[in-house]
Design a protein around this motif. Structure first.
Motif, PDB file in Angstrom:
ATOM      1  N   LEU A  38     -10.353  63.994  97.778  1.00 21.27           N
ATOM      2  CA  LEU A  38     -10.213  65.154  96.996  1.00 21.27           C
ATOM      3  C   LEU A  38      -9.164  66.166  97.545  1.00 21.27           C
ATOM      4  O   LEU A  38      -8.426  66.976  96.975  1.00 21.27           O
ATOM      5  CB  LEU A  38     -11.547  65.904  96.569  1.00 21.27           C
ATOM      6  CG  LEU A  38     -12.299  64.930  95.518  1.00 21.27           C
ATOM      7  CD1 LEU A  38     -13.552  65.384  95.486  1.00 21.27           C
ATOM      8  CD2 LEU A  38     -11.646  64.885  94.144  1.00 21.27           C
ATOM      9  N   ARG A  39      -9.760  66.607  98.840  1.00 20.03           N
ATOM     10  CA  ARG A  39      -8.921  67.501  99.468  1.00 20.03           C
ATOM     11  C   ARG A  39      -7.624  67.144  99.833  1.00 20.03           C
ATOM     12  O   ARG A  39      -6.438  67.527  99.908  1.00 20.03           O
ATOM     13  CB  ARG A  39      -9.430  67.976 100.913  1.00 20.03           C
ATOM     14  CG  ARG A  39      -9.011  68.888 101.651  1.00 20.03           C
ATOM     15  CD  ARG A  39      -9.746  69.114 103.003  1.00 20.03           C
ATOM     16  NE  ARG A  39     -10.011  67.791 103.609  1.00 20.03           N
ATOM     17  CZ  ARG A  39      -9.086  67.367 104.284  1.00 20.03           C
ATOM     18  NH1 ARG A  39      -8.047  67.711 104.483  1.00 20.03           N
ATOM     19  NH2 ARG A  39      -9.549  66.161 104.926  1.00 20.03           N
ATOM     20  N   LEU A  89      -2.597  56.323  91.528  1.00 19.34           N
ATOM     21  CA  LEU A  89      -3.367  55.275  91.628  1.00 19.34           C
ATOM     22  C   LEU A  89      -4.792  55.763  91.672  1.00 19.34           C
ATOM     23  O   LEU A  89      -5.229  56.084  92.526  1.00 19.34           O
ATOM     24  CB  LEU A  89      -3.075  54.162  92.757  1.00 19.34           C
ATOM     25  CG  LEU A  89      -4.042  52.955  92.872  1.00 19.34           C
ATOM     26  CD1 LEU A  89      -3.489  51.988  91.679  1.00 19.34           C
ATOM     27  CD2 LEU A  89      -4.097  52.182  94.161  1.00 19.34           C
ATOM     28  N   GLY A  90      -5.389  55.680  90.318  1.00 23.01           N
ATOM     29  CA  GLY A  90      -6.687  56.403  90.407  1.00 23.01           C
ATOM     30  C   GLY A  90      -7.684  55.149  90.259  1.00 23.01           C
ATOM     31  O   GLY A  90      -7.584  54.055  90.984  1.00 23.01           O
ATOM     32  N   ALA A  91      -8.677  55.261  89.351  1.00 17.04           N
ATOM     33  CA  ALA A  91      -9.812  54.344  89.336  1.00 17.04           C
ATOM     34  C   ALA A  91     -10.199  53.986  87.791  1.00 17.04           C
ATOM     35  O   ALA A  91      -9.738  54.660  86.957  1.00 17.04           O
ATOM     36  CB  ALA A  91     -11.066  54.825  89.931  1.00 17.04           C
ATOM     37  N   CYS A  92     -11.177  52.910  87.547  1.00 15.95           N
ATOM     38  CA  CYS A  92     -11.405  52.592  86.124  1.00 15.95           C
ATOM     39  C   CYS A  92     -12.118  53.754  85.407  1.00 15.95           C
ATOM     40  O   CYS A  92     -12.154  54.731  85.857  1.00 15.95           O
ATOM     41  CB  CYS A  92     -12.612  51.568  86.317  1.00 15.95           C
ATOM     42  SG  CYS A  92     -12.588  50.386  87.609  1.00 15.95           S
ATOM     43  N   THR A 123     -16.265  59.443  81.909  1.00 13.36           N
ATOM     44  CA  THR A 123     -16.953  58.490  82.812  1.00 13.36           C
ATOM     45  C   THR A 123     -17.780  59.433  83.731  1.00 13.36           C
ATOM     46  O   THR A 123     -17.281  60.728  83.857  1.00 13.36           O
ATOM     47  CB  THR A 123     -15.976  57.917  83.806  1.00 13.36           C
ATOM     48  OG1 THR A 123     -16.654  56.935  84.544  1.00 13.36           O
ATOM     49  CG2 THR A 123     -15.202  58.630  84.812  1.00 13.36           C
ATOM     50  N   THR A 124     -18.884  59.050  84.061  1.00 13.77           N
ATOM     51  CA  THR A 124     -19.915  59.671  84.981  1.00 13.77           C
ATOM     52  C   THR A 124     -20.073  58.915  86.243  1.00 13.77           C
ATOM     53  O   THR A 124     -20.975  59.353  87.007  1.00 13.77           O
ATOM     54  CB  THR A 124     -21.245  59.885  84.241  1.00 13.77           C
ATOM     55  OG1 THR A 124     -21.862  58.624  83.763  1.00 13.77           O
ATOM     56  CG2 THR A 124     -21.078  60.660  82.876  1.00 13.77           C
ATOM     57  N   ALA A 184     -14.895  59.771  88.822  1.00 18.19           N
ATOM     58  CA  ALA A 184     -14.499  61.017  88.020  1.00 18.19           C
ATOM     59  C   ALA A 184     -13.520  61.819  88.898  1.00 18.19           C
ATOM     60  O   ALA A 184     -12.993  62.595  88.605  1.00 18.19           O
ATOM     61  CB  ALA A 184     -15.838  61.664  88.007  1.00 18.19           C
ATOM     62  N   TRP A 185     -13.814  61.353  90.564  1.00 19.94           N
ATOM     63  CA  TRP A 185     -12.838  62.336  91.405  1.00 19.94           C
ATOM     64  C   TRP A 185     -11.629  61.974  90.984  1.00 19.94           C
ATOM     65  O   TRP A 185     -10.738  62.817  91.053  1.00 19.94           O
ATOM     66  CB  TRP A 185     -13.454  61.752  92.715  1.00 19.94           C
ATOM     67  CG  TRP A 185     -14.768  62.120  93.138  1.00 19.94           C
ATOM     68  CD1 TRP A 185     -15.577  63.027  92.747  1.00 19.94           C
ATOM     69  CD2 TRP A 185     -15.398  61.661  94.381  1.00 19.94           C
ATOM     70  NE1 TRP A 185     -16.836  63.274  93.448  1.00 19.94           N
ATOM     71  CE2 TRP A 185     -16.487  62.189  94.626  1.00 19.94           C
ATOM     72  CE3 TRP A 185     -14.766  60.623  95.229  1.00 19.94           C
ATOM     73  CZ2 TRP A 185     -17.557  62.094  95.636  1.00 19.94           C
ATOM     74  CZ3 TRP A 185     -15.843  60.578  96.592  1.00 19.94           C
ATOM     75  CH2 TRP A 185     -17.342  61.073  96.569  1.00 19.94           C
TER      76      TRP A 185
END
Length: 295
Positions: free
Chosen positions: A85-86, A106-109, A114-115, A120-121
């Motif tokens: 995040l930082r 490149l993120g995530a599903c 989403t929770t 979520a990050w």
């Protein structure tokens, strides 16, 4: 007047997605590829291929502006810790200062609501990219097929026994090479892919189904033995992993196992429209990796 060639910086260049993205970009003479590396030692393999490198350390902001100088487009791949995040914020702050135009992240599903913690990050990073006014392409890959070959640096299958932490859940899967191909296309043609969020998952399978497929294709018996997510948690604690992140992963294994992740096995039909090709599905993946999967 000579045409200015766009410069593309690849972070995570030594990782699975970053390295394969470079492979897809190499055939295009109308772009300049620059690989971000953390040490001069890691620059050597790229230099051998004639690929320019810059030193960039996500944790050392003093390396950012020099690495980003003259860069037009950025593939952003962060590590598996809460520090992502930082790291992402500071790198994007500096990318804005340096005049970077297009970010492929490149993120995530997961859908927008989403929770799952670490998913979520990544979506918070996506929003920060948008807030800054970059043009962007967000990639949200589902579970990597390569996790069947190894996970966390260890073989995922021992003597034909597959272990995972999701009970009988069906998951949506994607080949890393397919993710990299979409990344490469978005980096080469940002105008066609700007403002897009691509969810990347093309074959749904449970581990029991995968064991049957491997038994059939490889000709040796494979079977699935589910492990409790608590085993994963204890392993991560013992390994000294970042528990802020791995606690989220533990939570998502528990939710997969309980069947409480909506759309866990959802697949998408965007790959052909992006690449002109069919995505990799499990039978082809197993056939391709027969030697690695054999025992």
């Amino acid at each position: 007047m000579s045409q200015i060639i766009p410069k593309i910086l690849i972070t995570g260049a030594t990782g699975q997605v970053g390295s394969k993205t470079i492979d897809f970009l190499l055939s295009n003479p109308e772009i300049e590829i620059i690989a971000a590396v953390r040490t001069p030692e890691k620059a050597k393999p790229f230099a051998a291929l004639g690929i320019k490198t810059v030193l960039l350390d996500f944790d050392d902001e003093n390396t950012h502006l020099a690495a980003l100088e003259g860069i037009d487009r950025l593939l952003m791949v962060t590590g598996y810790t809460v520090d992502m995040l930082r790291q992402s914020k500071v790198l994007l702050d500096n990318a804005k200062k340096a005049g970077v135009k297009h970010i492929v992240h490149l993120g995530a599903c997961g859908p927008d609501n989403t929770t799952i913690g670490h998913w979520a990050w990544h979506q918070l990073v996506e929003r920060y990219i948008e807030w800054y006014g970059f043009t962007f392409t967000h990639l949200r890959p589902e579970t990597f097929m390569q996790n069947l070959l190894s996970y966390g640096g260890k073989k995922a299958i021992t003597n034909g026994v597959i272990n995972a932490y999701v009970e009988g859940a069906r998951l949506s899967w994607v080949d890393v090479a397919d993710v990299a191909q979409v990344a490469a296309i978005a980096l080469q043609y940002p105008e066609a892919h700007a403002g897009k969020t691509y969810r990347l998952g093309y074959d749904a399978c449970s581990f029991d189904e995968l064991a049957l497929k491997m038994t059939s294709i490889i000709g040796k018996p494979f079977r699935y033995e589910a492990l409790s997510p608590d085993v994963f948690l204890q392993n991560m604690i013992a390994a000294g992993a970042d528990m802020a992140y791995m606690g989220c992963v533990y939570d998502h294994w528990k939710r997969y196992a309980a069947g409480t992740i909506p759309g866990a096995d959802e697949t998408f039909d965007n790959f052909k429209s992006i690449t002109g090709k069919e995505p990799t599905r499990w039978n082809a993946f197993i056939e391709k990796h027969k030697t690695e999967l054999n025992y």
